[in-house]
Design a protein around this motif. Structure first.
Motif, PDB file in Angstrom:
ATOM      1  N   LYS A  87       2.842   9.512  -1.364  1.00 45.18           N
ATOM      2  CA  LYS A  87       2.734   8.381  -0.444  1.00 45.18           C
ATOM      3  C   LYS A  87       1.283   8.023  -0.159  1.00 45.18           C
ATOM      4  CE  LYS A  87       4.045   6.899   4.222  1.00 45.18           C
ATOM      5  NZ  LYS A  87       4.749   7.314   5.473  1.00 45.18           N
ATOM      6  N   THR A  91       0.124   4.197  -1.458  1.00 40.41           N
ATOM      7  CA  THR A  91      -0.166   3.166  -0.461  1.00 40.41           C
ATOM      8  C   THR A  91      -1.649   2.814  -0.401  1.00 40.41           C
ATOM      9  OG1 THR A  91      -0.275   4.875   1.272  1.00 40.41           O
ATOM     10  CG2 THR A  91       1.830   3.732   0.961  1.00 40.41           C
ATOM     11  N   TRP A 114       8.251   3.016   2.739  1.00 41.52           N
ATOM     12  CA  TRP A 114       6.800   3.142   2.685  1.00 41.52           C
ATOM     13  C   TRP A 114       6.095   1.788   2.655  1.00 41.52           C
ATOM     14  CZ3 TRP A 114       6.139   7.452  -1.601  1.00 41.52           C
ATOM     15  CH2 TRP A 114       6.638   8.665  -1.095  1.00 41.52           C
TER      16      TRP A 114
END
Length: 279
Positions: A87, A91, A114
């Protein structure tokens, strides 16, 4: 003087019969073919340690920060283990306009959580193909002890065949070897295969760490699928879930002396050139 890895990736230009590959640690790579830049299983943070603590600290820092990478056209994740579908990294990446994030369909709900929009997501399952600008992708099911699927039958673990022009690359993700996988991948005729070598054992299984091919199985698998090059992976980042790649070298040298392989250092650029067919 420290290399500017981002500048090196951006500046690399190769003919159509070659692909540049950068090893970014664990099973993470960036590949560049023509104008297409692809990332797969990028783990450029310390997220596993942030989630669960020791012994999951990295043995080496990431060779580049995710936001420092050049904008990517395609990013692939083979499965949701935090060192493969990270993650923190996903991101923070920069994306080209229209870029796609490819992952097992079973994990799309989490990626939506997410913050990834449906327009940027491509879900795949075993046996499916997708054509994206610069790359054709074929998905194969992977397994640890058994296949794992969601309620709709979508596999949790995938590996990918990537066709870049005339070059076919196979990235195994996390999996053990099994006869059907040999048949599936062998039929794709991969030029180069990225294979895990960290293996599995009683102690790690008891600690809840699911395992992969070991170094012997990886060499055997590579021989059986007829690949022209093996790039061992899944070593060098977590000390307790590691393997000495020299064992792979010794076993391959003794058992398959004509099997080409290359051990990549963290941050290294390697160029695979597909020689013209002798036929």
């Amino acid at each position: 003087m420290k290399r500017d890895l981002a500048a090196e990736i951006a500046a690399t230009r190769l003919p159509d019969d070659a692909v540049a590959i950068w090893s970014l640690g664990q099973c993470g790579f960036v590949m560049k073919h023509g104008a297409t830049t692809i990332g797969i299983d990028l783990y450029l943070s310390n997220w596993v340690y942030e989630l669960v603590g020791e012994p999951w600290s990295r043995t080496a820092p990431p060779p580049i920060e995710p936001e420092a990478l050049p904008p990517l056209d395609v990013v692939l994740c083979t499965h949701h283990h935090e060192d493969h579908m990270d993650k923190r990294t996903l991101t923070a990446l920069r994306w080209k306009e229209g870029a796609k994030l490819v992952a097992p369909r079973a994990h799309l709900p989490l990626l939506r959580e997410w913050g990834f929009a449906d327009s940027s997501l491509v879900g795949m399952n075993h046996g499916e193909t997708v054509r994206l600008p610069g790359v054709d992708i074929l998905a194969f099911a992977g397994m640890h002890a058994d296949f794992e699927r969601d309620a709709e039958g979508n596999h949790h673990f995938l590996s990918y065949g990537l066709t870049l022009g005339e070059i076919v690359l196979y990235h195994a993700g996390d999996t053990i070897g099994f006869p059907e996988l040999v048949d599936w991948v062998g039929a794709a005729k991969p030029d180069a295969a990225f294979l895990p070598i960290n293996g599995r054992d009683y102690r790690r299984t008891a600690a809840g760490i699911v395992g992969n091919m070991n170094y012997r199985e990886a060499a055997d698998f590579a021989n059986d699928i007829g690949t022209k090059l093996v790039l061992p992976m899944h070593y060098g980042i977590f000390r307790h879930n590691d393997e000495n790649p020299a064992y792979f070298v010794d076993y391959a040298y003794q058992t398959y002396p004509e099997l080409p392989f290359h051990l990549m250092r963290l941050g290294e650029r390697f160029v695979y050139w597909k020689a013209p067919s002798a036929e």
